[in-house]
Design an enzyme around this catalytic site. Structure first.
Site, PDB file in Angstrom:
ATOM      1  N   CYS A 279       0.798  -1.237   0.000  1.00 18.33           N
ATOM      2  CA  CYS A 279       0.000   0.000   0.000  1.00 18.33           C
ATOM      3  C   CYS A 279       0.825   1.278   0.000  1.00 18.33           C
ATOM      4  O   CYS A 279       0.522   2.224  -0.728  1.00 18.33           O
ATOM      5  CB  CYS A 279      -0.989   0.000   1.164  1.00 18.33           C
ATOM      6  N   HIS A 338      -2.897   1.156   6.675  1.00 19.47           N
ATOM      7  CA  HIS A 338      -3.129   1.188   5.234  1.00 19.47           C
ATOM      8  C   HIS A 338      -2.858   2.610   4.771  1.00 19.47           C
ATOM      9  O   HIS A 338      -3.113   3.573   5.505  1.00 19.47           O
ATOM     10  CB  HIS A 338      -4.562   0.760   4.901  1.00 19.47           C
ATOM     11  N   ASP A 361      -7.242   5.789  -3.682  1.00 13.06           N
ATOM     12  CA  ASP A 361      -6.482   4.652  -3.166  1.00 13.06           C
ATOM     13  C   ASP A 361      -6.128   3.706  -4.310  1.00 13.06           C
ATOM     14  O   ASP A 361      -6.987   2.994  -4.819  1.00 13.06           O
ATOM     15  CB  ASP A 361      -7.308   3.921  -2.102  1.00 13.06           C
ATOM     16  N   ASN A 401     -14.177   3.573  10.157  1.00  6.58           N
ATOM     17  CA  ASN A 401     -15.279   3.628  11.129  1.00  6.58           C
ATOM     18  C   ASN A 401     -15.921   2.296  11.501  1.00  6.58           C
ATOM     19  O   ASN A 401     -16.800   2.275  12.365  1.00  6.58           O
ATOM     20  CB  ASN A 401     -16.404   4.518  10.582  1.00  6.58           C
ATOM     21  N   ASP A 403     -17.026  -1.180  13.126  1.00  6.71           N
ATOM     22  CA  ASP A 403     -16.906  -1.747  14.472  1.00  6.71           C
ATOM     23  C   ASP A 403     -16.172  -3.083  14.393  1.00  6.71           C
ATOM     24  O   ASP A 403     -16.215  -3.768  13.365  1.00  6.71           O
ATOM     25  CB  ASP A 403     -18.290  -1.973  15.080  1.00  6.71           C
ATOM     26  N   GLU A 455     -20.541  11.210  16.455  1.00  5.53           N
ATOM     27  CA  GLU A 455     -19.905  10.057  15.801  1.00  5.53           C
ATOM     28  C   GLU A 455     -20.878   8.886  15.713  1.00  5.53           C
ATOM     29  O   GLU A 455     -21.014   8.241  14.673  1.00  5.53           O
ATOM     30  CB  GLU A 455     -18.634   9.668  16.572  1.00  5.53           C
TER      31      GLU A 455
END
Length: 710
Positions: A279, A338, A361, A401, A403, A455
Site C-alpha cells: 500500500c 493502510h 487509493d 469507522n 466496528d 460520531e
C-alpha cells in the site's frame, strides 16, 4: 503600389527558461516548454520583415492526442488579437520589435492536459497561407489559477503538496508510528513523460484514444485513471502487489526508497509491472504522478484500517481458548496500517461542501466501475457519513469507522463475544505536517471524536444507508444484547517492561486488578490465563504460535498483581516477517463461571539506529562529505548487508554499495562524497538491508546553495 513581400517565419524562441520559471516548472526543465493551464506564456517569432497587423494574419493551432478535433477539445484554432478574450485559447498582447514579434499565448483553465504541438498559419489579405511548426509544449493542471478545478489558495500548502519532492510515509502500528522517508522525485526530467505514458497505457486510452484524451481536462477523470494504473490488476499498470513473503522475482516493497526507480523501470521495460508493491509503495508512486501533473496531493496513513468486503460495517475477529488468533471466516480484515492518497480538487459532480481533499487509493482492494481503484471520495462526505456519494465513499467510511467484534470460538463455532469495539478502527490517521518533518494527526477530518453523540449518529446514518433499516451488522450480533463481556471481575493489561529490540528477549508483565461486579461482589477469584504469541502480518492476520504460556492467578477484592512474562529471542528468531511485529494475546477464564476475557499487546521490534551526518554546507556541483554509521545492537551478526542512497537533486538515480557482514556489537562507518545537482531543500535517504532485517532506514535534510559564480 509595390506588393508587400510575403511574411516568412525565420525562427522561433519558446522562451522556455523564462516561461517555466513563471509557471513553476523550472525544476523539471529549462530546455523544454512546460506550462500550466489558465496562465499566459510568451514566445518570440522572428520573420523576414516586420509584422503588419493590418495585412498579415496569424492563426495558431494547438493539438494534443491522436486525431485531435475542436469538438473533443483536443484541437484549438485561434487568431492573433489585440487583447485576450476570457477563458479561451488566445494569442494576444503582442509587441513588434523590428522583424521580431513577441506574443502572449493563453490556455484556458479547463484545457485538456498533455503534450501539445503548436503550429502557425501565415497569410496576407487574399493571399495563400503557409503553415509552420512552432514546436511542442506540455500543459499541466494549475493549482495557482483560481479558474482551475485544482486551485489551492495557499502558497505554503502549494510548496508542500506540489513542489516538495520528498516526504514521509507513516508505517508501523498505532502505538509506534514510524516515519518512512520517501523520494517522490516528481521533477526528475523524464518523470513527466512517464506520467503521460501511464495515461496512454490505460484501458480507456487503448479502447478509445481520442475520447480518453478529450476527458483529460477533468481532474476527477484523470485521478480515476491514474488510481487504476498504479496497480496492475487490470492493465499494464506500474506496480504488481505482493502480500506474501517471497520477493525473489523482484524487489521487496520494504526495499524501495522512492518512486523514481520504480517509474523508470516500468517505462524502460515497455510498461511491464514492477515487482513488488504494497500500500505505501502504491500511494507514494501515485503522489509522485499527481504532483507532477499539477494536482495537490499528500500521502495518508490509517492505522488499524478495516477492509470490510461485505460492507456490513463490522469486522469479526476470532480467538480460540488457547488465545491463538484464528484466520478470518470472511474476506474481512484489519490492516495494521493502510496508506492512500488525498488529492485537492473541486467536485463539480457533488454539492460544493464536498470540495477539497478527496481520498484516492491505488492499492487493489476492490473494484470500482469494474477496475481495481478507489475514489475520489470526499473526506468531508466520509466524516458526515454520506456514503452514497461517488466514488467509493462507503468503502472508505468502513476503513475508518467499522466496528470490531471479537469472538471466542470452540470447535469452529462462536461461543461468546470477548469484545465489541466501536473505536478500535481508524486510529492515528496521519500525514506529513506542512513545512516540517513532524507528523500531523488528521483523524478529526475523517470522523467526529470516538464515542461522541455526533460520531454514533453519523455511524447510524451510514449503517442505514449501507444496510437498510433492518440491516444486520453481523451474523452473530444477537449475542451482543447481553453485554456480559463488559462487566468483568478483573481488569487486565499487558505492558512491556523495556524497549523491545530485535535480537533480544522480550520482557512483559500482566497487570491484573480485581474490581467489583455483580457475580463476584466479594472474596477471591481464580484465574487461568493462557498466553500465545504470534507473528503479526501487515494485513492484520497472524502465523502459527511461536510461544505459549499458562499462568494461574488468585485475586482478592481490590488486589493488584503484576505477573512477569518472558518471550525468549530464540522463540521468534526465524519466525517474523520483515515488519518485525508480534501479537501477544491472553485469554483469562474465571473459574467457576466459564466467562472469558481477552488481553492483547502488539509489539513492534525496533531495528538498530542509523546515523547520517553532513560535515559542511552543501553547494551545487561541490563535493559534499557524508558520514553514515550503523551499530549492530543485536546479539547476532547482520549478513549480506547492502546500502542504497537516493535523493532527488542530490544524486542522479541511486548509489548502491555492498557492506558484507556486520558483527554483533560492532559499528560500520561509511564516508562518501556527493555532488548536489539542484539548489534548495533536499533530502538524502539511506536504506541498509540485511538478510536478518530488511528496513534499517535513515534520512538527512540538506539545504543546497546555488553554485557560486567563479
Amino acid at each position: 503600389m509595390d506588393q508587400v513581400v510575403a511574411l516568412k517565419l525565420r525562427s522561433v524562441d519558446l522562451q522556455s527558461p523564462r516561461n517555466n520559471k513563471e509557471h513553476r516548472t523550472q525544476e523539471i526543465s529549462l530546455q523544454r516548454l512546460i506550462v500550466r493551464r489558465g496562465q499566459a506564456f510568451t514566445m518570440q517569432l522572428q520573420f523576414n520583415r516586420p509584422f503588419h497587423s493590418g495585412t498579415d494574419h496569424l492563426t495558431f493551432v494547438a493539438e494534443t492526442g491522436p486525431a485531435p478535433t475542436e469538438h473533443l477539445g483536443t484541437r484549438a484554432t485561434f487568431l492573433l488579437t489585440d487583447t485576450r478574450q476570457g477563458n479561451v485559447w488566445s494569442a494576444s498582447d503582442f509587441t513588434i520589435n523590428a522583424n521580431s514579434l513577441f506574443v502572449s499565448l493563453f490556455t484556458p483553465a479547463n484545457a485538456v492536459i498533455g503534450p501539445y504541438s503548436l503550429k502557425i498559419q501565415i497569410s496576407q489579405d487574399q493571399g495563400h497561407s503557409t503553415t509552420h511548426s512552432l514546436g511542442t509544449f506540455i500543459l499541466l493542471f494549475n493549482p495557482w489559477s483560481a479558474e482551475d478545478d485544482v486551485y489551492l489558495p495557499s502558497e505554503i500548502l502549494l510548496q508542500e503538496y506540489i513542489m516538495m519532492d520528498y516526504g514521509f510515509v507513516y508505517k508501523g502500528h498505532e502505538r509506534f508510528v514510524t516515519p518512512w522517508p520517501w523520494n517522490y522525485g516528481q521533477f526528475e526530467e523524464d518523470i513527466i513523460d512517464i506520467c503521460f505514458e501511464i495515461l496512454n497505457k490505460s484501458l480507456y486510452f487503448l479502447e478509445n484514444p481520442a475520447k480518453d484524451c478529450s476527458q483529460r481536462n477533468d481532474v476527477v477523470y484523470v485521478c480515476r485513471v491514474v488510481t487504476a494504473m498504479i496497480n496492475s490488476n487490470d492493465d499494464s499498470g506500474v506496480l504488481q502487489g505482493n502480500w506474501g513473503e517471497d520477493y525473489s522475482q523482484g524487489v521487496s516493497p520494504l526495499e524501495w526508497n522512492g518512486s523514481v526507480a520504480i517509474l523508470r523501470q516500468w517505462a524502460a521495460r515497455g510498461g511491464q509491472p514492477v515487482k513488488y508493491g504494497q500500500c505505501w509503495v502504491f500511494a507514494a508512486v501515485m503522489c509522485t504522478v499527481m504532483r507532477c501533473l499539477g494536482v495537490p496531493t499528500r500521502v495518508v496513513s490509517n492505522f488499524r484500517s478495516a477492509h470490510n468486503a461485505d460492507a456490513n460495517l463490522t469486522i469479526d475477529t476470532y480467538y480460540d481458548q488457547n488465545a491463538e488468533m484464528l484466520p478470518p471466516q470472511k474476506r474481512d480484515k484489519i490492516w495494521n496500517f493502510h496508506v492512500w492518497n488525498e488529492c485537492w480538487m473541486i467536485r463539480k459532480d457533488l454539492p460544493p461542501e464536498y470540495n477539497g481533499w478527496q481520498v484516492l487509493d491505488p492499492t487493489p482492494q476492490q473494484t470500482s466501475s469494474g477496475l481495481f481503484r478507489c475514489g475520489p471520495a470526499s473526506v468531508k462526505a466520509v466524516r458526515e457519513g454520506e456514503v452514497h456519494l461517488p466514488f467509493d465513499t462507503a468503502f472508505v467510511y468502513a476503513e475508518v469507522n467499522a466496528d470490531e467484534v471479537v469472538w471466542l470460538l470452540e470447535d469452529g463455532r462462536a461461543q461468546e463475544i470477548l469484545a465489541h469495539k466501536t473505536s478500535s478502527i481508524g486510529k492515528e490517521i496521519s500525514t506529513k505536517m506542512v513545512g516540517s518533518d513532524q507528523r500531523q494527526n488528521i483523524t478529526s477530518s475523517y470522523k467526529y471524536p470516538e464515542g461522541s453523540p455526533e460520531e454514533r449518529s453519523v455511524f447510524m446514518k451510514a449503517s442505514q444507508k449501507m444496510l437498510g433499516p433492518r440491516g444486520t451488522l453481523s451474523p452473530f450480533l444477537d449475542l451482543l444484547g447481553s453485554g456480559g463481556f463488559e462487566n468483568q471481575p478483573v481488569q487486565l493489561q499487558l505492558h512491556l517492561t523495556r524497549t523491545p529490540q530485535w535480537g533480544q528477549d522480550l520482557l512483559l508483565k500482566l497487570h491484573a486488578r480485581r474490581v467489583t461486579d455483580r457475580a463476584h461482589p466479594q472474596g477471591p477469584i481464580q484465574l487461568v490465563v493462557r498466553f500465545c504469541a504470534q507473528t503479526l502480518l501487515h494485513n492484520g492476520g497472524t502465523r502459527e504460535p511461536l510461544w505459549r504460556q499458562t499462568s494461574h492467578l488468585t485475586l482478592d477484592f481490590g488486589e493488584v498483581i503484576e505477573w512477569p512474562l518472558l518471550l525468549p529471542y530464540n522463540n521468534y528468531r526465524n519466525k517474523l516477517t520483515d515488519e518485525k511485529m508480534i501479537r501477544v494475546s491472553g485469554i483469562a477464564k474465571v473459574e467457576g463461571t466459564g466467562r472469558s476475557m481477552l488481553v492483547l499487546k502488539d509489539i513492534s521490534l525496533e531495528p538498530p539506529d542509523l546515523s547520517i551526518e553532513v560535515s559542511e554546507k552543501a553547494e551545487v556541483g561541490k563535493a559534499l562529505k557524508v558520514h553514515i554509521s550503523l551499530t549492530n545492537t543485536l546479539s547476532v551478526p547482520l549478513t549480506h548487508c547492502t546500502m542504497v542512497l537516493e535523493g532527488s537533486g542530490l544524486i542522479n538515480g541511486q548509489i548502491s554499495k555492498d557492506l558484507g557482514t556486520l558483527v554483533a556489537g560492532r559499528t560500520i562507518q561509511i564516508q562518501m562524497d556527493l555532488y548536489p545537482i539542484k539548489a534548495g531543500p533536499r533530502q538524502l535517504q539511506v536504506l541498509i538491508s540485511s538478510k536478518e532485517i530488511k528496513e534499517i532506514k535513515g534520512y538527512k535534510d540538506i539545504l543546497v546553495a546555488a553554485a557560486r559564480a567563479s
